[in-house]
Motif scaffolding. Structure first.
Motif, PDB file in Angstrom:
ATOM      1  N   HIS A  29       0.823  -1.208   0.000  1.00 55.25           N
ATOM      2  CA  HIS A  29       0.000   0.000   0.000  1.00 55.25           C
ATOM      3  C   HIS A  29       0.862   1.265   0.000  1.00 55.25           C
ATOM      4  CE1 HIS A  29      -3.241  -2.669   0.366  1.00 55.25           C
ATOM      5  NE2 HIS A  29      -3.395  -2.691   1.683  1.00 55.25           N
ATOM      6  N   GLU A  30       1.998   1.218   0.698  1.00 54.25           N
ATOM      7  CA  GLU A  30       2.897   2.369   0.719  1.00 54.25           C
ATOM      8  C   GLU A  30       3.541   2.591  -0.643  1.00 54.25           C
ATOM      9  OE1 GLU A  30       5.651   1.502   3.794  1.00 54.25           O
ATOM     10  OE2 GLU A  30       4.176   1.724   5.413  1.00 54.25           O
ATOM     11  N   ALA A  31       3.880   1.490  -1.318  1.00 55.72           N
ATOM     12  CA  ALA A  31       4.514   1.590  -2.633  1.00 55.72           C
ATOM     13  C   ALA A  31       3.531   2.023  -3.698  1.00 55.72           C
ATOM     14  CB  ALA A  31       5.145   0.252  -3.012  1.00 55.72           C
ATOM     15  N   ASN A  32       2.281   1.640  -3.547  1.00 59.37           N
ATOM     16  CA  ASN A  32       1.256   2.008  -4.521  1.00 59.37           C
ATOM     17  C   ASN A  32      -0.053   2.268  -3.787  1.00 59.37           C
ATOM     18  OD1 ASN A  32      -0.541   2.324  -6.632  1.00 59.37           O
ATOM     19  ND2 ASN A  32       0.348   0.694  -7.870  1.00 59.37           N
ATOM     20  N   PRO A  33      -0.345   3.533  -3.463  1.00 59.24           N
ATOM     21  CA  PRO A  33      -1.565   3.870  -2.716  1.00 59.24           C
ATOM     22  C   PRO A  33      -2.855   3.407  -3.386  1.00 59.24           C
ATOM     23  CG  PRO A  33      -0.051   5.735  -2.760  1.00 59.24           C
ATOM     24  CD  PRO A  33       0.497   4.707  -3.705  1.00 59.24           C
ATOM     25  N   GLU A  34      -2.815   3.158  -4.701  1.00 62.00           N
ATOM     26  CA  GLU A  34      -4.012   2.709  -5.405  1.00 62.00           C
ATOM     27  C   GLU A  34      -4.501   1.347  -4.915  1.00 62.00           C
ATOM     28  OE1 GLU A  34      -3.536   2.792  -9.606  1.00 62.00           O
ATOM     29  OE2 GLU A  34      -2.770   4.839  -9.656  1.00 62.00           O
ATOM     30  N   THR A  35      -3.645   0.615  -4.213  1.00 61.37           N
ATOM     31  CA  THR A  35      -4.022  -0.720  -3.742  1.00 61.37           C
ATOM     32  C   THR A  35      -4.600  -0.703  -2.330  1.00 61.37           C
ATOM     33  OG1 THR A  35      -1.834  -1.200  -2.779  1.00 61.37           O
ATOM     34  CG2 THR A  35      -2.152  -1.707  -5.118  1.00 61.37           C
ATOM     35  N   LEU A  38      -7.525  -2.786  -1.037  1.00 61.80           N
ATOM     36  CA  LEU A  38      -7.398  -4.243  -0.960  1.00 61.80           C
ATOM     37  C   LEU A  38      -6.927  -4.601   0.448  1.00 61.80           C
ATOM     38  CD1 LEU A  38      -5.588  -4.714  -4.398  1.00 61.80           C
ATOM     39  CD2 LEU A  38      -8.042  -4.871  -3.928  1.00 61.80           C
ATOM     40  N   ALA A  39      -7.861  -5.072   1.274  1.00 59.46           N
ATOM     41  CA  ALA A  39      -7.602  -5.210   2.712  1.00 59.46           C
ATOM     42  C   ALA A  39      -6.925  -6.517   3.112  1.00 59.46           C
ATOM     43  CB  ALA A  39      -8.911  -5.058   3.481  1.00 59.46           C
ATOM     44  N   SER A  40      -6.804  -7.456   2.198  1.00 56.62           N
ATOM     45  CA  SER A  40      -6.173  -8.748   2.502  1.00 56.62           C
ATOM     46  C   SER A  40      -5.519  -9.274   1.243  1.00 56.62           C
ATOM     47  CB  SER A  40      -7.220  -9.747   3.004  1.00 56.62           C
ATOM     48  OG  SER A  40      -8.125 -10.070   1.959  1.00 56.62           O
ATOM     49  N   TRP A  41      -4.661 -10.291   1.431  1.00 54.06           N
ATOM     50  CA  TRP A  41      -4.031 -10.882   0.247  1.00 54.06           C
ATOM     51  C   TRP A  41      -5.049 -11.635  -0.603  1.00 54.06           C
ATOM     52  CZ3 TRP A  41       0.007  -8.965  -1.686  1.00 54.06           C
ATOM     53  CH2 TRP A  41       0.989  -8.405  -0.879  1.00 54.06           C
ATOM     54  N   ALA A  42      -6.108 -12.119   0.024  1.00 51.42           N
ATOM     55  CA  ALA A  42      -7.172 -12.762  -0.755  1.00 51.42           C
ATOM     56  C   ALA A  42      -7.832 -11.752  -1.689  1.00 51.42           C
ATOM     57  CB  ALA A  42      -8.207 -13.382   0.185  1.00 51.42           C
ATOM     58  N   SER A  43      -8.053 -10.530  -1.186  1.00 50.26           N
ATOM     59  CA  SER A  43      -8.660  -9.506  -2.050  1.00 50.26           C
ATOM     60  C   SER A  43      -7.669  -9.034  -3.113  1.00 50.26           C
ATOM     61  CB  SER A  43      -9.151  -8.328  -1.211  1.00 50.26           C
ATOM     62  OG  SER A  43      -8.089  -7.718  -0.503  1.00 50.26           O
ATOM     63  N   VAL A  44      -6.373  -9.053  -2.797  1.00 50.44           N
ATOM     64  CA  VAL A  44      -5.363  -8.731  -3.809  1.00 50.44           C
ATOM     65  C   VAL A  44      -5.402  -9.772  -4.924  1.00 50.44           C
ATOM     66  CG1 VAL A  44      -2.884  -8.523  -4.267  1.00 50.44           C
ATOM     67  CG2 VAL A  44      -3.852  -7.527  -2.187  1.00 50.44           C
ATOM     68  N   ALA A  45      -5.492 -11.045  -4.534  1.00 49.80           N
ATOM     69  CA  ALA A  45      -5.551 -12.124  -5.527  1.00 49.80           C
ATOM     70  C   ALA A  45      -6.799 -11.994  -6.401  1.00 49.80           C
ATOM     71  CB  ALA A  45      -5.533 -13.477  -4.829  1.00 49.80           C
ATOM     72  N   GLU A  46      -7.927 -11.656  -5.782  1.00 44.75           N
ATOM     73  CA  GLU A  46      -9.175 -11.468  -6.544  1.00 44.75           C
ATOM     74  C   GLU A  46      -9.021 -10.319  -7.537  1.00 44.75           C
ATOM     75  OE1 GLU A  46     -12.238 -10.896  -3.708  1.00 44.75           O
ATOM     76  OE2 GLU A  46     -12.193 -12.969  -2.973  1.00 44.75           O
ATOM     77  N   PHE A  47      -8.385  -9.235  -7.097  1.00 47.93           N
ATOM     78  CA  PHE A  47      -8.176  -8.089  -7.986  1.00 47.93           C
ATOM     79  C   PHE A  47      -7.320  -8.486  -9.190  1.00 47.93           C
ATOM     80  CE2 PHE A  47      -5.099  -4.849  -9.283  1.00 47.93           C
ATOM     81  CZ  PHE A  47      -5.957  -3.893  -9.807  1.00 47.93           C
TER      82      PHE A  47
END
Length: 253
Positions: A29-35, A38-47
């Motif tokens: 999130h610090e490297a890319n605020p646009e993420t 995405l509150a969990s790695w599961a939601s990151v994977a879904e994205f």
């Protein structure tokens, strides 16, 4: 039987919930605020899957992770990237069944090819469509490994089945295949034990390799026997294979 990639995904879904991975999520999130949504790695994977892992949209997740991995070689980062790629790697695995029929061996080559591709990608030179690049490189390495097996099989095919019938009078001893198999197993086992005795590989790795590659045991069962997690056992078996090949083991070339 559960598909090997689906089995790995179940293990990874539990793994990425551990506390250590929450730190990596904050760093993403610090490297890319646009993420930040995405509150969990599961939601990151879904994205990533919804955006299409080969698309430029996935770079907002993949680029920070690949860049951090290139800088630190942190195994947590490689595990996270593996988790994000498993569904796409599973599709690659299914689409190449005509290259190698054994699903476990095919998945081992996919897994190995992905990790090698991940280690070798340079995010300073390639910052767009990283998912496409990694999947293409993995497929290329899978093809190279399968080609090696095709060449190996070709060396042993000294005559066609019809030619064999001609020279054998059409008769095949029912014990022929069993004897041939035992001869190969004995030769390979001697080589592995010699490698372990000389310190090329450890006794644990020799047990994993002998049980699963020579005698056909299930890797999950072999991992339990030596008290290792499945993923650790698979990585150690792969490293043992590499060391055996480098050590000049003709039985494994």
């Amino acid at each position: 039987m559960i598909a090997p990639w689906n089995r790995d995904l179940r293990v990874l879904e539990l793994e990425v919930r551990r506390r250590e991975y929450a730190t990596c999520l904050r760093e993403l999130h610090e490297a890319n605020p646009e993420t930040r949504g995405l509150a969990s790695w599961a939601s990151v994977a879904e994205f990533v899957q919804a955006a299409g892992i080969r698309s430029a949209n996935s770079d907002r997740v993949l680029l920070p992770l690949v860049t951090a991995l290139a800088a630190s070689a942190d195994p947590i980062l490689s595990t996270l990237l593996y988790y994000l790629f498993v569904p796409s790697l599973g599709k690659l695995h299914r689409s190449k069944r005509h290259w190698l029929s054994d699903p476990q061996d095919r998945w081992a080559f996919v897994y190995e090819g992905f990790l090698v591709s991940l280690r070798r990608i340079d995010p300073s030179l390639r910052q767009e469509r990283l998912g496409q690049k990694l999947l293409n490189d993995t497929a290329r390495r899978l093809y190279d490994e399968c080609s090696r097996l095709w060449r190996l099989r070709g060396r042993f095919m000294t005559c066609t089945p019809d030619e064999f019938d001609l020279v054998s009078g059409g008769y095949e001893d029912p014990e022929f295949a069993a004897v041939e198999s035992r001869c190969f197993q004995d030769s390979a086992a001697r080589h592995v034990r010699t490698a372990a005795a000389s310190g090329v590989i450890s006794l644990t790795d020799a047990h994993l390799f002998l049980g699963t590659r020579i005698y056909g045991d299930d890797l999950m069962r072999a991992a339990l026997e030596v008290g290792l997690p499945y993923e650790t056992a698979r990585k150690r078996r792969h490293r043992a294979e590499v060391r055996l090949r480098r050590g000049g083991g003709r039985a494994f070339r």
